[in-house]
Design an enzyme around this catalytic site. Sequence first.
Site, PDB file in Angstrom:
ATOM      1  N   HIS A 136     -46.392   1.865  13.939  1.00 55.37           N
ATOM      2  CA  HIS A 136     -46.934   3.182  13.485  1.00 55.37           C
ATOM      3  C   HIS A 136     -46.661   3.973  14.739  1.00 55.37           C
ATOM      4  O   HIS A 136     -46.684   3.607  15.855  1.00 55.37           O
ATOM      5  CB  HIS A 136     -48.534   3.143  13.597  1.00 55.37           C
ATOM      6  N   PHE A 190      -3.451   3.420   4.610  1.00 57.67           N
ATOM      7  CA  PHE A 190      -4.408   2.062   5.166  1.00 57.67           C
ATOM      8  C   PHE A 190      -5.999   2.636   5.293  1.00 57.67           C
ATOM      9  O   PHE A 190      -5.871   3.787   5.702  1.00 57.67           O
ATOM     10  CB  PHE A 190      -3.815   1.388   6.280  1.00 57.67           C
ATOM     11  N   GLY A 191      -6.661   2.003   4.856  1.00 55.10           N
ATOM     12  CA  GLY A 191      -8.188   2.177   4.892  1.00 55.10           C
ATOM     13  C   GLY A 191      -8.513   2.588   3.507  1.00 55.10           C
ATOM     14  O   GLY A 191      -9.760   2.972   3.350  1.00 55.10           O
ATOM     15  N   GLY A 192      -7.657   2.965   2.631  1.00 59.85           N
ATOM     16  CA  GLY A 192      -8.342   3.306   1.336  1.00 59.85           C
ATOM     17  C   GLY A 192      -9.020   4.529   0.993  1.00 59.85           C
ATOM     18  O   GLY A 192      -9.077   5.496   1.818  1.00 59.85           O
ATOM     19  N   THR A 193      -9.815   4.550   0.132  1.00 58.08           N
ATOM     20  CA  THR A 193     -10.601   5.897  -0.143  1.00 58.08           C
ATOM     21  C   THR A 193     -11.539   6.008   0.750  1.00 58.08           C
ATOM     22  O   THR A 193     -11.907   7.008   1.145  1.00 58.08           O
ATOM     23  CB  THR A 193     -11.060   5.833  -1.674  1.00 58.08           C
ATOM     24  N   CYS A 194     -12.319   5.036   0.949  1.00 54.93           N
ATOM     25  CA  CYS A 194     -13.574   4.981   2.055  1.00 54.93           C
ATOM     26  C   CYS A 194     -12.882   5.775   3.283  1.00 54.93           C
ATOM     27  O   CYS A 194     -13.756   6.695   3.756  1.00 54.93           O
ATOM     28  CB  CYS A 194     -14.116   3.651   2.402  1.00 54.93           C
ATOM     29  N   GLU A 200       0.746  -1.210   0.092  1.00 46.87           N
ATOM     30  CA  GLU A 200      -0.033   0.041   0.051  1.00 46.87           C
ATOM     31  C   GLU A 200       0.668   1.215   0.227  1.00 46.87           C
ATOM     32  O   GLU A 200       1.449   1.621   1.096  1.00 46.87           O
ATOM     33  CB  GLU A 200      -0.787  -0.009   1.270  1.00 46.87           C
TER      34      GLU A 200
END
Length: 451
Positions: free
Chosen positions: A437, A35-39, A31
């Site tokens: 409801h 870390f974690g990428g785009t998101c 990588e």
Amino acid sequence: MRHYDLVVLGAGSGNMLLNEEFDHLQTAIVEPDRFGGTCLNRGCIPSKMFVIAADAAEDARAAERLGVHTSVAPVDWKAVRDRVFSRIDPLHESAVDYRRKNGVDVYTEEARFVAPKVLQVGDERITADTFVIAVGSRPVVPDIPGLDSVAYHTSDTIMRIDDMPPSMVVIGGGFIAAEFGHVFSAFGTSITIVQRGPRLLMTEDEQVSARFTDLASQRHRVLLDAEVTSVEPHGDGVAATVVCPDGAHVIKADLLLVCVGRRPNTDRLGAAAGGLELDEHGHVASDSAYRTSVPGVWALGDAVNHFQLKHMANAESRLVRHNILHPQDVRTLTNRVAPHAVFTSPQIAGVGLTEQEARRDKADYRASVRDYADTGYGWALEDTTGFAKVLADPAERTILGAHIIGPQAATLIQPLIQAMAMGLTVDQVGRGVMYIHPALTEVVEQALLAL
């Protein structure tokens, strides 16, 4: 060359693939970014944290219709921004440390295949029995004359700016434009959206798209069937020449946001040298089990599918994990039900067939639309624009598609997603289930009962 049992390229959803079931193997993650990428870093998570702040400001201003008189002081952009990234930014280092402490080698340099299953990482070459390609995607930068002369932003950079701009031109009319248009407008920025098509959010059901376009046009300056033909610096901002049906206009703004789509990062992968086939859009070609053209090489996420959805990549990660660990029991993912949401104002969610697709495919269908205003909770909200729409097969009585625009749309659509995934009929999910409801879920119930 160092050899591994498994190498994962990309630490977004690719990082989720490795769990304790791989502890007996020699593994590595490559990588070159965070870390974690785009998101985590540039997409879903930070943008939704901005959206929550924008919703709070918008709700406060709208409370007067309920008899609650409020005012919103100027938004503290830096406080909003720093709340987001002070939580997100430390996660990268902790993720790298966690992997290394647990025996996973982490490479932080660019990588390219130089031969099938041979990877050049910086100055080093590594091989593996199994590779997983999860390299994600990045914003498309269009070829607009003068764009290289101005300080434009994309979704990668817009959330980290130092000051909130008084005005902004947004090129594009998709979900990124819709979400950031909402955020910056709620914070006080004057927004101009330039969209090449006749409506915003063109891939949504046309009724949802038309309603959102109308509502967005009440908040922003929206130029439809328009194209930015050039940009140039204007003071500290930008001047964009926009060709519209009524002629050319020069739009001046303090900031330019470009969001015309995303492209897979496979062009940086050395795919040809690695023996990998790509489709016409640059995605890695794979079968429904996510096997590529090279035995032992798998792919997932934005590198392989066209959805660009984190929940799709997560599902693919779980599937590829199973298939690597259980080669005698390979599973597939058909992508038949791929829901999505747009966290704009109002919120939008959709799954399955749109009405224009049904007509295009000459499908036999029936559609039902129910307004939020027809429910007790919608009445309490004073909502006059939200609705739920359901399409069904009149012979099989199963749900073909569902589309919602209005508060909590991404949550309200979930029972319809489950019904589609399980093949339930409109009778089963409409009459066979009790709906509380006066909860807002009654808009879904009523649409089903009408259908």
